[in-house]
Design an enzyme around this catalytic site. Structure first.
Site, PDB file in Angstrom:
ATOM      1  CB  VAL A  64       6.458  35.948  19.699  1.00 43.14           C
ATOM      2  CG1 VAL A  64       6.525  35.294  21.064  1.00 43.14           C
ATOM      3  CG2 VAL A  64       7.787  35.753  18.966  1.00 43.14           C
ATOM      4  CB  CYS A  65       1.545  38.227  20.109  1.00 42.94           C
ATOM      5  SG  CYS A  65       2.678  39.393  20.898  1.00 42.94           S
TER       6      CYS A  65
END
Length: 173
Positions: A64-65
């Protein structure tokens, strides 16, 4: 969206250190680090003079990052040098550089909060239990005033890219 005082990480409640930063207030000062020909510092003073997007992530080595950083990088391309943009995490500066090289991240810089968690404590993004940043996005006016702040309630969820970029574009003219 303001911070409620806690976020969840995979459903488990986490405690955030420091005070929340809200739109309308002056951005708190901080000191982060990056590696470019040697270890360098990045502070709030370095970002003044242009509208700024600050994307905060737990670690660039997570899906997600990585997605968040790549999406912001793609959307920032059209703004060129009219804005500052930085991704902040507690990752080491060397790992951040490796990620940016591998993913062709060129429209934002990366800065590490690894030394004393100065950013996380000042912006209320430090997860006390894990000693990493939560997921958040801030937009600052050229004078350093916060015009947008989002603390993502669930750390594994993505932020509201559209609203943050719209605010940055509005400030950039």
């Amino acid at each position: 969206m303001s911070r409620s005082g806690a976020v969840t990480f995979k459903g488990a409640p986490m405690t955030l250190a420091g005070q929340a930063v809200d739109a309308g207030q002056p951005a708190p000062d901080f000191t982060t680090h990056y590696f470019e020909g040697g270890m360098q510092t990045l502070t709030l003073a370095d970002l003044k003079g242009k509208p700024t997007l600050i994307s905060v992530v737990p670690s660039l080595d997570t899906g997600v990052c990585a997605t968040q950083t790549k999406k912001f990088n793609d959307q920032l391309g059209e703004l060129g040098d009219k804005v500052h943009a930085v991704t902040i995490s507690a990752d080491l500066p060397f790992a951040m550089n490796r990620f940016c090289g591998a993913e062709s991240i060129k429209n934002l810089r990366v800065a590490s909060d690894y030394q004393d968690r100065s950013f996380g404590k000042a912006y209320g993004t430090l997860i006390e239990e894990l000693k990493i940043e939560c997921r958040a996005v801030f937009v600052l006016a050229a004078d350093g005033k916060v015009t947008y702040a989002q603390y993502v309630d669930e750390v594994t969820d993505e932020p509201d890219y559209e609203t943050a970029i719209a605010e940055l574009k509005k400030l950039a003219g």
